[in-house]
Design an enzyme around this catalytic site. Structure first.
Site, PDB file in Angstrom:
ATOM      1  N   HIS A  96      12.226   2.903  -3.659  1.00 45.76           N
ATOM      2  CA  HIS A  96      10.322   1.667  -3.331  1.00 45.76           C
ATOM      3  C   HIS A  96      10.293   2.567  -4.866  1.00 45.76           C
ATOM      4  O   HIS A  96      10.653   3.718  -4.967  1.00 45.76           O
ATOM      5  CB  HIS A  96       9.329   2.453  -2.467  1.00 45.76           C
ATOM      6  CG  HIS A  96       7.932   1.204  -2.616  1.00 45.76           C
ATOM      7  ND1 HIS A  96       7.404   1.916  -3.432  1.00 45.76           N
ATOM      8  CD2 HIS A  96       8.064   0.238  -1.944  1.00 45.76           C
ATOM      9  CE1 HIS A  96       6.915   1.748  -3.157  1.00 45.76           C
ATOM     10  NE2 HIS A  96       6.578   0.820  -2.477  1.00 45.76           N
ATOM     11  N   GLU A 145       9.276  -6.084  -6.164  1.00 43.76           N
ATOM     12  CA  GLU A 145       7.881  -6.013  -6.372  1.00 43.76           C
ATOM     13  C   GLU A 145       7.438  -4.795  -7.576  1.00 43.76           C
ATOM     14  O   GLU A 145       7.562  -3.986  -8.149  1.00 43.76           O
ATOM     15  CB  GLU A 145       7.913  -4.403  -5.606  1.00 43.76           C
ATOM     16  CG  GLU A 145       8.286  -4.219  -3.390  1.00 43.76           C
ATOM     17  CD  GLU A 145       7.148  -3.921  -3.108  1.00 43.76           C
ATOM     18  OE1 GLU A 145       7.012  -3.752  -2.753  1.00 43.76           O
ATOM     19  OE2 GLU A 145       7.901  -2.224  -2.764  1.00 43.76           O
TER      20      GLU A 145
HETATM   21  P1  PGA Z   1       1.228  -3.243  -1.002  1.00 42.06           P
HETATM   22  O1  PGA Z   1       2.145  -2.440  -1.173  1.00 42.06           O
HETATM   23  O2  PGA Z   1       1.099  -4.216   0.266  1.00 42.06           O
HETATM   24  O3  PGA Z   1       0.085  -2.382  -0.630  1.00 42.06           O
HETATM   25  O4  PGA Z   1       0.836  -3.944  -2.723  1.00 42.06           O
HETATM   26  C1  PGA Z   1       3.127  -2.940  -0.976  1.00 42.06           C
HETATM   27  C2  PGA Z   1       4.393  -2.265  -1.161  1.00 42.06           C
HETATM   28  O5  PGA Z   1       4.297  -0.905  -2.252  1.00 42.06           O
HETATM   29  O6  PGA Z   1       5.467  -2.003  -0.306  1.00 42.06           O
END
Ligand code: PGA
Length: 220
Positions: A96, A145
């Protein structure tokens, strides 16, 4: 019909009391899980309790971890190894952007984490910031992401997410599923899921509210 993955990433949120009320509220909401795999990734402290409560409530939800040790069991103070996690989870989020940024996790360490997860029969959900991020060879599920979209209320467009997803698949032949994450809500989830190369979503903030999360599941 493709199988969708809806993954909740609670990050460093939720206490024992909150988990109980989250589950009760989710149980009392209406949600349609047909053809969907729902995975909730709580902090380590809640893995055992969450698994137990999901069984008690007979909720068809899987448990995942947010991180894993890059080492096997042994003298690695503070780490949780694959053998230990495998007692609770079938999935683990690896790479992440918050781990990369705040804990300086880089490609080699992330690759070691993937190896450990796979040896422990835990499926990695490997996060990338764009199509150029290195994906370890045996990864089959990737979550795209983009950093600008995480926790900002400013998601990527479904068109752009689809393009990135296609490039990720082109460059990583073992990738079978690409999820989108970054400011996913019950309002926008379907715009991502309806793209043929997007197989699910990774949800941060919006997963903390059980009613919103149940709407995300149903609207996906
Ligand atoms: P968010 O986070 O939905 O709050 O934007 C997503 C993530 O970091 O996995």
């Amino acid at each position: 019909m493709k199988r969708l993955f809806i993954v909740a990433n609670w990050k460093s949120n939720v206490t024992i009391q909150e988990v109980n009320s989250w589950l009760l509220q989710l149980k009392n909401s209406k949600w349609n899980i047909e053809n969907k795999t729902i995975i909730v990734c709580p902090p380590f402290t809640l893995l055992s309790l969450l698994k137990q409560r999901l069984n008690e409530h007979k909720l068809p939800i899987e448990v995942g971890a947010q991180d894993i040790s890059p080492f096997p069991k042994g003298a690695y103070t503070g780490e949780i190894a694959a053998d230990q996690l495998a007692e609770y989870v079938s999935y683990v989020i690896i790479g992440h952007s918050e781990r990369r940024k705040y804990f300086r996790e880089a490609d080699q360490m992330l690759s070691n984490k993937v190896d450990m997860a796979l040896q422990g029969k835990i499926t990695p959900i490997f996060c990338v910031q764009d199509a150029t991020t290195v994906v370890p060879r045996d990864v089959s599920i990737v979550a795209y992401e983009p950093v600008f979209a995480i926790g900002t209320g400013n998601p990527d467009t479904p068109e752009s997410a689809e393009k990135v997803s296609m490039r990720i698949r082109e460059e990583n032949k073992n990738v079978r599923k690409v999820l989108y994450g970054g400011s996913v809500t019950d309002k926008n989830v379907n715009s991502f899921i309806s793209r043929s190369s997007i197989d699910g979503v990774l949800v941060g903030s919006a997963s903390l509210d059980p009613v919103t999360f149940s709407h995300i599941i149903t609207n996906a």
